[in-house]
Design an enzyme around this catalytic site. Structure first.
Site, PDB file in Angstrom:
ATOM      1  N   ARG A  45      -0.596  -5.131   6.835  1.00 51.77           N
ATOM      2  CA  ARG A  45       0.822  -5.498   7.029  1.00 51.77           C
ATOM      3  C   ARG A  45       0.931  -6.684   7.967  1.00 51.77           C
ATOM      4  O   ARG A  45       1.762  -7.562   7.805  1.00 51.77           O
ATOM      5  CB  ARG A  45       1.589  -4.301   7.578  1.00 51.77           C
ATOM      6  N   ASP A  53      -3.486  -3.386   1.268  1.00 49.82           N
ATOM      7  CA  ASP A  53      -2.203  -2.721   1.002  1.00 49.82           C
ATOM      8  C   ASP A  53      -1.317  -3.725   0.265  1.00 49.82           C
ATOM      9  O   ASP A  53      -1.790  -4.802  -0.142  1.00 49.82           O
ATOM     10  CB  ASP A  53      -1.555  -2.230   2.315  1.00 49.82           C
ATOM     11  N   HIS A  82      -0.304   1.371  -3.476  1.00 50.84           N
ATOM     12  CA  HIS A  82      -0.399   0.392  -2.380  1.00 50.84           C
ATOM     13  C   HIS A  82      -1.263  -0.805  -2.775  1.00 50.84           C
ATOM     14  O   HIS A  82      -1.997  -1.345  -1.947  1.00 50.84           O
ATOM     15  CB  HIS A  82      -0.966   1.061  -1.118  1.00 50.84           C
ATOM     16  N   ASP A  84      -2.934   7.520  -1.622  1.00 48.07           N
ATOM     17  CA  ASP A  84      -1.607   8.022  -1.233  1.00 48.07           C
ATOM     18  C   ASP A  84      -0.490   7.318  -1.996  1.00 48.07           C
ATOM     19  O   ASP A  84      -0.629   6.182  -2.433  1.00 48.07           O
ATOM     20  CB  ASP A  84      -1.391   7.814   0.277  1.00 48.07           C
ATOM     21  N   GLU A  85       0.624   8.033  -2.108  1.00 47.60           N
ATOM     22  CA  GLU A  85       1.914   7.484  -2.538  1.00 47.60           C
ATOM     23  C   GLU A  85       1.821   6.625  -3.802  1.00 47.60           C
ATOM     24  O   GLU A  85       2.462   5.564  -3.870  1.00 47.60           O
ATOM     25  CB  GLU A  85       2.539   6.673  -1.392  1.00 47.60           C
ATOM     26  N   TRP A 121      -2.213  13.985   6.218  1.00 46.88           N
ATOM     27  CA  TRP A 121      -1.215  13.167   6.926  1.00 46.88           C
ATOM     28  C   TRP A 121       0.197  13.688   6.748  1.00 46.88           C
ATOM     29  O   TRP A 121       1.021  13.575   7.640  1.00 46.88           O
ATOM     30  CB  TRP A 121      -1.305  11.702   6.486  1.00 46.88           C
ATOM     31  N   TYR A 144       0.707   9.807  14.233  1.00 46.98           N
ATOM     32  CA  TYR A 144       1.134   8.489  13.752  1.00 46.98           C
ATOM     33  C   TYR A 144       1.606   7.655  14.944  1.00 46.98           C
ATOM     34  O   TYR A 144       2.767   7.691  15.332  1.00 46.98           O
ATOM     35  CB  TYR A 144       2.211   8.645  12.678  1.00 46.98           C
ATOM     36  N   TRP A 146      -0.167   2.304  11.828  1.00 51.58           N
ATOM     37  CA  TRP A 146       0.296   1.516  10.685  1.00 51.58           C
ATOM     38  C   TRP A 146       0.931   0.237  11.195  1.00 51.58           C
ATOM     39  O   TRP A 146       1.563   0.226  12.257  1.00 51.58           O
ATOM     40  CB  TRP A 146       1.275   2.345   9.847  1.00 51.58           C
ATOM     41  N   GLU A 178       3.298  -2.098   9.857  1.00 48.57           N
ATOM     42  CA  GLU A 178       4.518  -2.775   9.404  1.00 48.57           C
ATOM     43  C   GLU A 178       5.231  -3.500  10.545  1.00 48.57           C
ATOM     44  O   GLU A 178       5.697  -4.618  10.402  1.00 48.57           O
ATOM     45  CB  GLU A 178       5.509  -1.771   8.779  1.00 48.57           C
TER      46      GLU A 178
HETATM   47  C1  ACM Z   1       0.307   7.406   4.489  1.00 48.37           C
HETATM   48  O1  ACM Z   1       0.917   7.350   5.579  1.00 48.37           O
HETATM   49  N1  ACM Z   1       0.930   7.041   3.361  1.00 48.37           N
HETATM   50  C2  ACM Z   1      -1.071   7.848   4.406  1.00 48.37           C
END
Ligand code: ACM
Ligand code: ZN
Length: 644
Positions: free
Chosen positions: A191, A220, A294, A359-360, A426, A451, A499, A501
């Site tokens: 990010r 990502d 991602h 993920d996601e 997570w 986190y 993370w 961002e």
């Molecule tokens: C995550 O926070 N999507 C692993």
């Protein structure tokens, strides 16, 4: 649950709305000490420690004695002498085990194994006549040395040279070893890109607190950061995005013709340099290439990799529309590309684990894609969850062929776990519990505790809006990594995740990491029975002094006031304050003036709000000295919080 934890991380663009909604409503126990009051303040707290009378004085004639012919121990001794020299100006000589005259610091590899301390433990003995560190393996000697450095006066840091000082180390006996083998920190460099120099500094800091896994989130939607020689577009295109400044969730989409000038990547030579730097500090790097979701930086580089084949630009902020962020699982060519990527990654990183993300992954395009649907039919897969599981199993085979093990975020449980996969939990602790129940290993990094991109104090003070809700250092400290009812042998350990961002600079990365990573280091190293917040606080504060010398940034949020609105018996709002440290005093005003220790003092009982007051301003003092930052908050905002 899922939405809640997406909110914590805010990787998904839906979180953008949640952010806006959120914003719109918006006595310490002694450390070990001897009879003459000498204390030691070590983080993480050792298993056993005893402080004896007397001290060892470090002078320029002290020698470091190391076993002959062990490169790793030699490096540990070298790093130690460099740090001592930078802080004290003393240059200690390293010599082999033959020359043993005079005062010395002796690093000894046990000839007879000490089973109590395992592969990372050590026994440290400080006497006026000399210091010994015994360990079964070089890693143990490295950790013994880290403890020894913390026994030196807290001025001892890389940048804190003070020549006039006596460098006394209290006489001590310490036996120490870790609770878990996986004590990690994750840094997201996608990010926002961080240079290799910063990555090394980050690894150096974590290693000093006995953390041993650096999880490097290298890819990502916002950038691909690792050179893959067989797929050059990944960094030629995927490492760059249009420049944007301000709040990440307000970043505008790239304009037609706008140049992508913001970003960067690590060459394979850079990666080798960082790997070698980490190895010297007994830190294993777990690289993450996040697939199949991602993956916009991948797809921007090779548009045929998605189900839609549309050409997108790398995201500047959150996705700006309906970009396809997910790899096509029906397209066999993608598996060739992934083979190329993971071959090169496996060759660069000597550790046994590679993180494949997982993920996601939004499955909507898989539902519409003829190739994905054909794959499901051919393989007898009933739904898209099973298609995801098919994808992960193929990743596991690719990794196994390179001698590596797969780890992924807890979504890899969906549709059936691959035979040998390890799960990183997570979205709470459930993923870890489910993995352990199936006899798989798990690494715990639940969003609500680990986190560290979340704010660590009151939003109105913190301002660094790095994802809510607040996770204070005391919340992190209170986390117990082995969930109830789970066989602890399946819990490898845990990690904090930063993370990126909102983490726009190295200074901010340090601010978000410290001091919470002290708490993480202690919960992953120290025996559960020895965890004690009141003992942790002064030991943590001793490290903050070192950080000031070393010019490492940290958040002072633990000193700030936190306001909690409550209702009286008639339903009227009253205000209470909390502090994480029990020796802070809170002072406040309702007339929009700066509070000091002549203002009203919070008396540990709810405060009535004077008629017409629109704001409360508050701050903290300790022992008559200002210590916390200023909190300014509107009464209406507090009413909004009360309503929730
Ligand atoms: C995550 O926070 N999507 C692993
Ligand atoms: Zn497809």
């Amino acid at each position: 649950m899922k939405t809640k934890f997406r909110f914590l991380r805010m990787k998904h663009y839906c979180s953008y709305l949640v952010v806006l909604m959120f914003l719109s409503v918006c006595g310490m126990s002694a450390s070990a000490q001897n009879a003459s009051g000498q204390k030691i303040q070590v983080v993480p707290m050792p298993v056993k420690e005893k402080v004896n009378a007397g001290a060892f004085t470090l002078t320029s004639d002290v020698k470091i004695i190391i076993p002959d012919g062990n490169k790793e121990v030699e490096t540990t001794a070298q790093l130690f002498s460099e740090q001592v020299s930078a802080s004290t100006g003393l240059s200690l000589k390293k010599i082999g085990s033959a020359g043993t005259n005079g005062k010395s610091i002796r690093l000894i590899l046990n000839k007879v194994q000490n089973n109590a301390i395992g592969t990372e433990g050590y026994v440290l003995n400080v006497k006026p006549s000399g210091i010994t560190i015994n360990a079964n393996k070089p890693a143990g000697l490295f950790y013994g040395v880290q403890t020894l450095i913390q026994l030196l006066p807290s001025e001892t840091g890389q940048g804190g040279k003070i020549n006039s000082k006596s460098w006394n180390i209290p006489c001590t006996e310490i036996t120490d070893y870790p609770r878990f083998g996986w004590r990690g920190l994750m840094l997201d460099v996608s990010r926002h890109f961080f240079t290799k120099e910063f990555v090394k500094r980050y690894i150096d800091q974590m290693a000093k607190y006995k953390m041993n896994v650096f999880h490097w989130h290298l890819t990502d939607n916002q950038g691909w950061r690792i050179e893959i020689k067989g797929l050059p577009e990944l960094t030629r295109v995927g490492a760059w995005r249009v420049p944007r400044t301000g709040r990440f969730w307000t970043f505008e989409a790239p304009q037609p013709g706008e140049k992508a000038t913001d970003g960067g990547y690590y060459t394979q030579e850079d990666i080798k340099e960082v790997v070698s730097y980490a190895q010297k500090r007994f830190v294993t790097i777990v690289p993450e290439v996040d697939v199949p979701g991602h993956s916009l930086a991948f797809i921007a580089s090779y548009p045929e990799a998605s189900c839609t084949h549309v050409k997108y630009a790398v995201n500047a902020g959150f996705p700006h529309g309906d970009e396809d962020l997910v790899l096509c699982v029906g397209n066999e060519d993608n598996f060739k590309k992934l083979e190329t990527i993971f071959s090169e990654v496996a060759a660069l990183f000597p550790g046994k684990y590679i993180h494949i993300g997982g993920d996601e992954a939004n499955k909507d395009n898989w539902k519409k894609c003829p190739l994905c649907q054909k794959r499901m039919k051919d393989e007898g897969l009933k739904n898209e969850e099973q298609l995801q599981s098919y994808f992960i199993k193929r990743m596991e085979k690719i990794l196994a062929s390179k001698g590596k093990k797969l780890i992924g975020w807890d979504e890899i449980l969906e549709g059936g776990l691959s035979p040998d996969a390890t799960v990183m939990s997570w979205r709470g602790v459930e993923g870890g519990i489910a993995a352990a129940k199936e006899g798989h290993y798990a690494v715990m990094s639940p969003g609500q505790y680990c986190y560290i991109n979340s704010m660590q104090g009151e939003l109105n003070i913190e301002k660094v809006y790095a994802g809510g809700p607040t996770i204070r250092i005391s919340d992190v400290y209170n986390y117990e990594p082995v969930p109830d009812g789970v066989d602890s042998k399946y819990i490898l350990g845990g990690q904090g995740n930063l993370w990126g961002e909102f983490v726009t600079s190295p200074r901010l990365a340090e601010y978000m990491t410290w001091p919470r990573a002290f708490a993480l280091s202690e919960i992953f190293w120290t025996p559960k029975e020895k965890k004690d917040w009141n003992s942790f606080v002064p030991r943590m504060e001793a490290q903050l002094k070192r950080f000031e010398k070393e010019k490492v940034n940290y958040a002072p949020s633990v000193y700030d006031p936190a306001i909690v609105p409550v209702k009286d018996k008639d339903g009227n709002m009253q205000l209470t304050f909390k502090t994480e440290l029990n020796d802070l005093e809170v002072y406040y005003t309702f007339d929009c003036t700066f509070p000091d220790n002549f203002s009203a003092k919070y008396q540990q009982k709810p405060i009535d709000i004077p008629t017409g007051a629109s704001e409360i301003w508050a701050t903290t003092y300790r022992n008559g000295k200002p210590i916390g930052r200023l909190l300014v908050i509107g009464i209406n905002e507090l009413k909004g919080r009360l309503g929730k």
